[in-house]
Write a protein that holds these residues in place. Structure first.
Motif, mmCIF file in Angstrom:
data_model
loop_
_atom_site.group_PDB
_atom_site.id
_atom_site.type_symbol
_atom_site.label_atom_id
_atom_site.label_comp_id
_atom_site.label_asym_id
_atom_site.label_seq_id
_atom_site.Cartn_x
_atom_site.Cartn_y
_atom_site.Cartn_z
ATOM 1 N N PRO A 269 0.803 -1.233 0.000
ATOM 2 C CA PRO A 269 0.000 0.000 0.000
ATOM 3 C C PRO A 269 0.833 1.279 0.000
ATOM 4 C CG PRO A 269 0.059 -0.917 2.189
ATOM 5 C CD PRO A 269 0.778 -1.895 1.307
ATOM 6 N N SER A 270 1.968 1.244 -0.643
ATOM 7 C CA SER A 270 2.786 2.442 -0.824
ATOM 8 C C SER A 270 3.678 2.205 -2.029
ATOM 9 C CB SER A 270 3.629 2.746 0.416
ATOM 10 O OG SER A 270 4.562 1.707 0.633
ATOM 11 N N ALA A 271 4.148 3.304 -2.605
ATOM 12 C CA ALA A 271 5.140 3.185 -3.664
ATOM 13 C C ALA A 271 6.490 2.836 -3.033
ATOM 14 C CB ALA A 271 5.234 4.502 -4.428
ATOM 15 N N LEU A 272 7.412 2.392 -3.840
ATOM 16 C CA LEU A 272 8.767 2.109 -3.391
ATOM 17 C C LEU A 272 9.747 2.832 -4.311
ATOM 18 C CD1 LEU A 272 8.628 -1.769 -2.809
ATOM 19 C CD2 LEU A 272 8.318 0.030 -1.105
ATOM 20 N N VAL A 273 10.840 3.331 -3.737
ATOM 21 C CA VAL A 273 11.921 3.869 -4.556
ATOM 22 C C VAL A 273 12.666 2.688 -5.167
ATOM 23 C CG1 VAL A 273 14.112 5.118 -4.537
ATOM 24 C CG2 VAL A 273 12.166 5.988 -3.217
ATOM 25 N N GLY A 274 12.800 2.686 -6.496
ATOM 26 C CA GLY A 274 13.384 1.540 -7.178
ATOM 27 C C GLY A 274 14.823 1.704 -7.616
ATOM 28 N N LYS A 275 15.502 2.719 -7.108
ATOM 29 C CA LYS A 275 16.859 3.000 -7.582
ATOM 30 C C LYS A 275 17.930 2.119 -6.944
ATOM 31 C CE LYS A 275 16.079 7.851 -8.828
ATOM 32 N NZ LYS A 275 16.397 9.266 -8.550
ATOM 33 N N TYR A 276 17.610 1.484 -5.829
ATOM 34 C CA TYR A 276 18.641 0.761 -5.081
ATOM 35 C C TYR A 276 18.267 -0.722 -4.965
ATOM 36 C CZ TYR A 276 19.695 5.592 -3.867
ATOM 37 O OH TYR A 276 19.975 6.929 -3.930
ATOM 38 N N ILE A 277 18.864 -1.532 -5.812
ATOM 39 C CA ILE A 277 18.610 -2.973 -5.811
ATOM 40 C C ILE A 277 19.952 -3.689 -5.928
ATOM 41 C CG2 ILE A 277 17.559 -4.892 -7.082
ATOM 42 C CD1 ILE A 277 15.403 -2.917 -8.023
ATOM 43 N N ASP A 278 20.192 -4.653 -5.061
ATOM 44 C CA ASP A 278 21.421 -5.445 -5.145
ATOM 45 C C ASP A 278 21.179 -6.848 -4.598
ATOM 46 O OD1 ASP A 278 23.920 -6.461 -5.407
ATOM 47 O OD2 ASP A 278 24.848 -5.255 -3.829
ATOM 48 N N PRO A 279 20.743 -7.771 -5.440
ATOM 49 C CA PRO A 279 20.517 -9.147 -4.973
ATOM 50 C C PRO A 279 21.805 -9.885 -4.646
ATOM 51 C CG PRO A 279 20.219 -8.995 -7.347
ATOM 52 C CD PRO A 279 20.383 -7.599 -6.852
ATOM 53 N N ASN A 280 22.951 -9.295 -5.026
ATOM 54 C CA ASN A 280 24.235 -9.957 -4.798
ATOM 55 C C ASN A 280 24.992 -9.405 -3.600
ATOM 56 O OD1 ASN A 280 23.983 -11.630 -7.162
ATOM 57 N ND2 ASN A 280 24.439 -9.807 -8.385
ATOM 58 N N GLY A 281 24.325 -8.608 -2.783
ATOM 59 C CA GLY A 281 24.973 -8.112 -1.583
ATOM 60 C C GLY A 281 25.295 -9.236 -0.609
ATOM 61 N N LYS A 282 26.190 -8.959 0.323
ATOM 62 C CA LYS A 282 26.586 -10.002 1.273
ATOM 63 C C LYS A 282 25.525 -10.227 2.335
ATOM 64 C CE LYS A 282 30.194 -11.369 4.524
ATOM 65 N NZ LYS A 282 31.414 -10.965 5.245
ATOM 66 N N ASP A 283 24.928 -9.141 2.827
ATOM 67 C CA ASP A 283 23.852 -9.240 3.802
ATOM 68 C C ASP A 283 22.997 -7.988 3.688
ATOM 69 O OD1 ASP A 283 24.861 -7.186 5.789
ATOM 70 O OD2 ASP A 283 26.513 -8.602 5.952
ATOM 71 N N GLU A 284 22.003 -7.868 4.546
ATOM 72 C CA GLU A 284 21.003 -6.810 4.395
ATOM 73 C C GLU A 284 21.583 -5.402 4.456
ATOM 74 O OE1 GLU A 284 19.550 -6.970 9.067
ATOM 75 O OE2 GLU A 284 18.276 -7.747 7.473
ATOM 76 N N ARG A 285 22.703 -5.203 5.179
ATOM 77 C CA ARG A 285 23.276 -3.877 5.314
ATOM 78 C C ARG A 285 24.644 -3.793 4.633
ATOM 79 N NH1 ARG A 285 21.863 -1.900 11.459
ATOM 80 N NH2 ARG A 285 22.006 0.133 10.450
ATOM 81 N N ASN A 286 24.817 -4.614 3.618
ATOM 82 C CA ASN A 286 26.126 -4.737 2.978
ATOM 83 C C ASN A 286 25.915 -4.974 1.482
ATOM 84 O OD1 ASN A 286 28.794 -5.197 2.327
ATOM 85 N ND2 ASN A 286 29.090 -6.873 3.778
ATOM 86 N N ASN A 287 25.445 -3.919 0.808
ATOM 87 C CA ASN A 287 25.173 -3.968 -0.617
ATOM 88 C C ASN A 287 26.074 -2.983 -1.358
ATOM 89 O OD1 ASN A 287 22.751 -5.848 -0.601
ATOM 90 N ND2 ASN A 287 22.033 -4.260 0.796
ATOM 91 N N GLY A 288 26.031 -3.023 -2.675
ATOM 92 C CA GLY A 288 26.972 -2.246 -3.471
ATOM 93 C C GLY A 288 26.459 -0.938 -4.026
ATOM 94 N N ASN A 289 25.236 -0.541 -3.710
ATOM 95 C CA ASN A 289 24.662 0.677 -4.288
ATOM 96 C C ASN A 289 25.348 1.926 -3.757
ATOM 97 O OD1 ASN A 289 22.294 -1.356 -3.346
ATOM 98 N ND2 ASN A 289 22.017 -0.741 -5.483
ATOM 99 N N ASP A 290 25.740 2.815 -4.664
ATOM 100 C CA ASP A 290 26.372 4.074 -4.283
ATOM 101 C C ASP A 290 25.328 5.149 -3.982
ATOM 102 O OD1 ASP A 290 28.741 2.795 -4.772
ATOM 103 O OD2 ASP A 290 29.295 3.996 -6.522
ATOM 104 N N PHE A 291 25.804 6.225 -3.365
ATOM 105 C CA PHE A 291 24.969 7.406 -3.122
ATOM 106 C C PHE A 291 25.494 8.517 -4.024
ATOM 107 C CE2 PHE A 291 24.128 11.451 -0.985
ATOM 108 C CZ PHE A 291 22.777 11.359 -0.724
#
Length: 570
Positions: free
Chosen positions: A380-402
């Motif tokens: 029931p809300s939109a999601l920001v789709g710019k940050y996706i990394d299925p190959n990250g090591k864990d939930e707080r360890n992904n490769g997306n830059d800022f």
């Protein structure tokens, strides 16, 4: 060499760079780096890498800074509670803002120490020149965030030693901006072009980064002068000069597909447009919060969307989401053509707002405001789709830059500065249309939207400013720009007020924006309402919320500031 991880062999050197925790008594004065400790180019490189690593720390852009930048604007919200609640519900205090402040002063300490080290060493002049350029850039970058977030801040411009004054007062806004301009000009004169930076050093500052940030800072300072009734024309003129310098350098391009900017498989190519960004890489030596990986994928994607993070089952946490009104707005006006089955959206909509996904059980997940598909899981809300990394090591360890600043923003800076000077001239409109032209390229199949603003338009200066504001809202959603735009840009009809006051105190409180978030009504095959606003985000007053509170620890421990000098309303 990975510039975003501390090098264990040189850890003592990097610890020395943290000599300034803030400008308060809370500083930890370890020592002053000397040529005896840093004797060659490798040692100097390690110090520079450690300075950059300040920014991808959890105390900075990875987590604490992310919440400050994302949740205090009008486009994103959180009902996750915990650390997110004070920002989303507008109940924060100086307790919540200390870590970002401190991390920037760590960076400033590193930059000041680096400048002293360069003076003391006798290395290759080209190496020393670049090192000094990076020090000036990092110091200016840090002060630019500090002055916009907190207003007047202490200016420390020398490396700390035992004789330093640890209790600096807040310097006037004009002085802080003057220092930022000076540092960025020095950085520009010393830094290499982007094309001269080796691929292994992606993320290091370039001449273009210094000039782009300078154009942005000049525009912002001009906005501040204008809001106070001053004359901003010189600053706007200079902003155009530096924006043109970046554009005409031919060092950067608007890459053809907007989606490729956020595709980790094409990340290196994205930096043909990204002029400066905070780099994150999947960290195989650490996990979770202490890692050098990012957690944007976790925070922006929903728990029922699989294959989007390195978390178990690849799901998100849904901590930060677009307000429904934002997702609805960018399906109207310039951003859509046709109706019903023939409707075509601006391609950026499909990237910026995650349209649909797959659950952990393999079923389709539909995000607000879409309605297609019966019997699907619905978010029931939109999601920001710019940050996706299925190959990250864990939930707080992904490769997306800022991404801090992209060429798209340089075109919009030029358009805005020219508009503030002379209204929506042909040159200003042409700069604006460059961003729309790239959007129309979509993902290889061109679209008709968004259409160019025609040369025959009849927009006033205020109307074109609103067009720029709206365009920035879609182009940069989830990139930490919106709050800054709100507090610097001028109200549509009152030159003494900000866009923040217009949005939060006038526009969004209107009845046409429901204050109850939508729910799916299966019987009617529709969402319960549209253009909804997260009600708690409207708990704002002005001028209080035009700045963040100075950290309470700084006020208590620095007698040159004191509790009586907190920002207005806090």
């Amino acid at each position: 060499m990975n510039i975003f991880k501390y090098l264990s062999a040189l850890l003592p050197i990097l610890v020395l760079m943290g000599i300034l925790y803030s400008c308060s008594i809370n500083e930890s004065l370890m020592d002053t780096p000397t040529p005896e400790l840093i004797t060659n180019e490798d040692d100097l490189e390690a110090v520079i890498h450690g300075a950059y690593a300040r920014f991808n720390d959890a105390a900075a852009f990875k987590f604490q800074g992310m919440m400050m930048l994302m949740l205090m604007a009008d486009d994103l919200y959180s009902d996750a509670g915990s650390e997110f609640g004070p920002f989303a519900n507008r109940s924060l205090s100086g307790v919540n803002t200390a870590t970002f402040w401190n991390q920037f002063y760590f960076s400033i300490a590193s930059a000041n120490a680096l400048l002293k080290i360069v003076d003391d060493l006798d290395l290759d002049p080209a190496v020393e020149k670049r090192a000094a350029g990076e020090a000036y850039f990092l110091r200016a970058f840090s002060y630019y965030y500090l002055v916009r977030l907190y207003g007047p801040v202490p200016l420390r411009l020398d490396a700390v030693d035992i004789n330093s004054n640890f209790y600096l007062p807040r310097s006037p806004l004009d002085e802080v901006y003057a220092q930022i301009f000076d540092d960025l000009k020095k950085a520009s004169a010393r830094l290499p072009l982007y094309s001269a930076i080796p691929a292994g050093e992606l993320g290091r500052a370039s001449k273009g980064a210094a000039q782009a940030l300078l154009a942005h800072a000049l525009l912002t300072y001009g906005n501040q002068l204008s809001l106070k009734g001053g004359n901003p024309d010189e600053r706007y003129t200079q902003a155009v000069v530096y924006a043109d310098s970046v554009i005409n350098s031919n060092e950067y391009i608007l890459i053809n597909s907007f989606a490729d900017l956020f595709n980790l498989d094409k990340e290196a190519d994205a930096y043909d447009e990204v002029i400066f960004g905070i780099r994150f890489q999947v960290d195989n030596q650490s996990r979770a919060q202490p890692s050098a990986g990012s957690e944007f994928a976790l925070r922006f994607m929903a728990p029922v969307t699989a294959g989007v993070t390195g978390r178990a089952n690849g799901t998100g946490a849904g901590s930060i989401r677009p307000m429904p009104w934002v997702a609805d707005f960018y399906r109207t006006g310039d951003y859509v053509t046709g109706t019903d089955a023939g409707r075509v959206l601006d391609f950026r909509n499909e990237v910026s707002f995650y349209p649909k996904g797959v659950s952990t059980t393999g079923s389709t997940v539909i995000m607000y405001p879409d309605i297609a598909g019966a019997g699907q899981t619905r978010v029931p809300s939109a999601l920001v789709g710019k940050y996706i990394d299925p190959n990250g090591k864990d939930e707080r360890n992904n490769g997306n830059d800022f991404f801090v600043i992209r060429l798209a923003e340089i075109y919009l800076i030029k358009a805005e500065a020219l508009n503030e000077l002379n209204g929506p001239t042909l040159t200003a409109v042409d700069a604006f249309n460059m961003v729309r032209a790239r959007a129309r390229k979509a993902n290889g199949t061109p679209r008709a939207v968004p259409a160019d603003i025609p040369a025959s338009h009849t927009f006033t200066k205020a109307q074109f400013r609103m067009k720029i504001f709206e365009e920035r809202g879609l182009e940069f959603i989830g990139e930490g720009q919106r709050w800054f735009d709100l507090v610097r840009m001028q109200h549509p009809s009152d030159p003494t007020k900000t866009m923040y006051e217009y949005q939060f105190l006038e526009e969004l409180p209107k009845a046409k924006y429901p204050k109850v978030l939508p729910v799916w009504q299966a019987a009617q095959n529709k969402w319960s309402n549209s253009f909804a606003v997260y009600a708690k985000s409207l708990n704002v007053i002005v001028p209080k919320f035009l700045l963040f509170p100075v950290p309470t620890t700084e006020l208590l421990q620095n007698p040159s500031i004191g509790m009586e000098n907190q920002n207005a309303g806090w």
